[in-house]
Motif scaffolding. Structure first.
Motif, PDB file in Angstrom:
ATOM      1  N   TYR A  24      34.958 -32.159  79.187  1.00 27.54           N
ATOM      2  CA  TYR A  24      35.288 -33.551  78.893  1.00 27.54           C
ATOM      3  C   TYR A  24      36.803 -33.763  78.941  1.00 27.54           C
ATOM      4  O   TYR A  24      37.294 -34.727  79.530  1.00 27.54           O
ATOM      5  CB  TYR A  24      34.730 -33.938  77.522  1.00 27.54           C
ATOM      6  CG  TYR A  24      35.030 -35.362  77.132  1.00 27.54           C
ATOM      7  CD1 TYR A  24      34.184 -36.401  77.510  1.00 27.54           C
ATOM      8  CD2 TYR A  24      36.161 -35.681  76.380  1.00 27.54           C
ATOM      9  CE1 TYR A  24      34.454 -37.712  77.165  1.00 27.54           C
ATOM     10  CE2 TYR A  24      36.439 -36.984  76.031  1.00 27.54           C
ATOM     11  CZ  TYR A  24      35.590 -37.997  76.429  1.00 27.54           C
ATOM     12  OH  TYR A  24      35.870 -39.295  76.086  1.00 27.54           O
ATOM     13  N   ALA A  25      37.555 -32.856  78.307  1.00 27.04           N
ATOM     14  CA  ALA A  25      39.017 -32.980  78.272  1.00 27.04           C
ATOM     15  C   ALA A  25      39.606 -32.931  79.676  1.00 27.04           C
ATOM     16  O   ALA A  25      40.478 -33.736  80.021  1.00 27.04           O
ATOM     17  CB  ALA A  25      39.619 -31.873  77.401  1.00 27.04           C
ATOM     18  N   LEU A  26      39.128 -32.005  80.495  1.00 24.11           N
ATOM     19  CA  LEU A  26      39.664 -31.881  81.847  1.00 24.11           C
ATOM     20  C   LEU A  26      39.316 -33.093  82.705  1.00 24.11           C
ATOM     21  O   LEU A  26      40.145 -33.564  83.492  1.00 24.11           O
ATOM     22  CB  LEU A  26      39.156 -30.591  82.492  1.00 24.11           C
ATOM     23  CG  LEU A  26      39.692 -29.316  81.839  1.00 24.11           C
ATOM     24  CD1 LEU A  26      38.963 -28.094  82.363  1.00 24.11           C
ATOM     25  CD2 LEU A  26      41.198 -29.190  82.031  1.00 24.11           C
ATOM     26  N   ALA A  27      38.120 -33.621  82.527  1.00 21.04           N
ATOM     27  CA  ALA A  27      37.740 -34.832  83.261  1.00 21.04           C
ATOM     28  C   ALA A  27      38.593 -36.007  82.797  1.00 21.04           C
ATOM     29  O   ALA A  27      39.069 -36.809  83.612  1.00 21.04           O
ATOM     30  CB  ALA A  27      36.258 -35.127  83.067  1.00 21.04           C
ATOM     31  N   ARG A  28      38.779 -36.120  81.498  1.00 20.23           N
ATOM     32  CA  ARG A  28      39.582 -37.216  80.944  1.00 20.23           C
ATOM     33  C   ARG A  28      41.036 -37.142  81.431  1.00 20.23           C
ATOM     34  O   ARG A  28      41.680 -38.167  81.633  1.00 20.23           O
ATOM     35  CB  ARG A  28      39.513 -37.133  79.418  1.00 20.23           C
ATOM     36  CG  ARG A  28      40.336 -38.124  78.685  1.00 20.23           C
ATOM     37  CD  ARG A  28      39.499 -39.248  78.128  1.00 20.23           C
ATOM     38  NE  ARG A  28      40.349 -40.179  77.418  1.00 20.23           N
ATOM     39  CZ  ARG A  28      40.213 -40.506  76.156  1.00 20.23           C
ATOM     40  NH1 ARG A  28      39.231 -40.016  75.437  1.00 20.23           N
ATOM     41  NH2 ARG A  28      41.028 -41.364  75.606  1.00 20.23           N
ATOM     42  N   MET A  29      41.520 -35.936  81.633  1.00 17.82           N
ATOM     43  CA  MET A  29      42.894 -35.744  82.115  1.00 17.82           C
ATOM     44  C   MET A  29      42.966 -35.793  83.643  1.00 17.82           C
ATOM     45  O   MET A  29      44.029 -35.575  84.214  1.00 17.82           O
ATOM     46  CB  MET A  29      43.455 -34.424  81.586  1.00 17.82           C
ATOM     47  CG  MET A  29      43.570 -34.358  80.065  1.00 17.82           C
ATOM     48  SD  MET A  29      44.557 -35.680  79.348  1.00 17.82           S
ATOM     49  CE  MET A  29      46.165 -35.312  80.032  1.00 17.82           C
ATOM     50  N   ARG A  30      41.836 -36.052  84.282  1.00 14.52           N
ATOM     51  CA  ARG A  30      41.747 -36.204  85.736  1.00 14.52           C
ATOM     52  C   ARG A  30      42.158 -34.928  86.487  1.00 14.52           C
ATOM     53  O   ARG A  30      42.852 -34.968  87.494  1.00 14.52           O
ATOM     54  CB  ARG A  30      42.563 -37.407  86.197  1.00 14.52           C
ATOM     55  CG  ARG A  30      42.079 -38.712  85.597  1.00 14.52           C
ATOM     56  CD  ARG A  30      42.831 -39.941  86.066  1.00 14.52           C
ATOM     57  NE  ARG A  30      42.939 -39.996  87.502  1.00 14.52           N
ATOM     58  CZ  ARG A  30      44.101 -40.155  88.148  1.00 14.52           C
ATOM     59  NH1 ARG A  30      45.224 -40.266  87.489  1.00 14.52           N
ATOM     60  NH2 ARG A  30      44.122 -40.210  89.464  1.00 14.52           N
ATOM     61  N   ILE A  31      41.687 -33.787  85.986  1.00 13.65           N
ATOM     62  CA  ILE A  31      41.933 -32.516  86.655  1.00 13.65           C
ATOM     63  C   ILE A  31      40.860 -32.326  87.721  1.00 13.65           C
ATOM     64  O   ILE A  31      39.699 -32.667  87.523  1.00 13.65           O
ATOM     65  CB  ILE A  31      41.925 -31.362  85.625  1.00 13.65           C
ATOM     66  CG1 ILE A  31      43.048 -31.574  84.598  1.00 13.65           C
ATOM     67  CG2 ILE A  31      42.059 -30.011  86.307  1.00 13.65           C
ATOM     68  CD1 ILE A  31      44.440 -31.729  85.186  1.00 13.65           C
ATOM     69  N   HIS A  32      41.254 -31.800  88.852  1.00  7.56           N
ATOM     70  CA  HIS A  32      40.355 -31.632  89.997  1.00  7.56           C
ATOM     71  C   HIS A  32      39.060 -30.938  89.576  1.00  7.56           C
ATOM     72  O   HIS A  32      39.099 -29.933  88.858  1.00  7.56           O
ATOM     73  CB  HIS A  32      41.054 -30.821  91.092  1.00  7.56           C
ATOM     74  CG  HIS A  32      40.391 -30.941  92.423  1.00  7.56           C
ATOM     75  ND1 HIS A  32      39.222 -30.291  92.720  1.00  7.56           N
ATOM     76  CD2 HIS A  32      40.731 -31.664  93.519  1.00  7.56           C
ATOM     77  CE1 HIS A  32      38.871 -30.577  93.954  1.00  7.56           C
ATOM     78  NE2 HIS A  32      39.771 -31.415  94.462  1.00  7.56           N
TER      79      HIS A  32
END
Length: 165
Positions: A24-32
């Protein structure tokens, strides 16, 4: 998103929640979405060794982050996020248990590990909390991510207050 959670601590932890909140955190931070992350859960002795080796500080700590490709979130909405190896986050359930008990809003070890996972992700993405303005930005983002994830999961009650310093 390729995220591995490896529990070497001997303590039962909610590995699925760690995986979910990291994703969730990585998606929220727009990480590939093809980026990779490793989360390792260790006991206090192993964490203390890492803390001494890498920070030259005694005793175990709650979370350590070891970045690899130094990926950063895209600055613009139309910017393509970079892909790569984010690095490793190391968590210590023994320290998390005590921090959860000592927090202003007492919470469980697993809730503290979720908070620490987000904290570790933000460190991997270049966020820090050495200066007051950096701390305000990082802890605000951390709270927003944890609150968003908890709301998405339908979890009730207050979110864990930041206990990492």
């Amino acid at each position: 998103m390729s995220i591995d959670v490896n529990n070497e601590s001997g303590t039962e932890v909610d590995e699925q929640a760690i995986l979910d909140i990291a994703r969730y955190a990585l998606a929220r931070m727009r990480i590939h979405p093809l980026s990779e992350l490793s989360v390792i859960v260790v006991d206090a002795d192993a964490m203390e060794q890492l803390h001494i080796q890498w920070m030259d500080l005694p005793g175990p700590t709650d979370v350590m982050s070891f970045p690899m490709d130094e990926l950063r979130p895209p600055q613009k909405d139309d910017e393509e996020p970079p892909q790569g190896l984010l690095g490793d986050i190391v968590l210590c359930p023994e320290v998390a248990t005590q921090q959860g008990k000592d927090a202003p809003t007492q919470h469980s070890m697993d809730e503290e590990l979720q908070l620490l996972t987000v904290h570790g992700v933000l460190h991997l993405l270049g966020y820090d909390h050495e200066e007051p303005d950096e701390k305000a930005e990082m802890f605000g983002l951390q709270a927003a991510i944890v609150d968003g994830w908890r709301a998405e999961k339908g979890l009730t009650g207050p979110s864990p207050a930041p206990t990492v310093s």
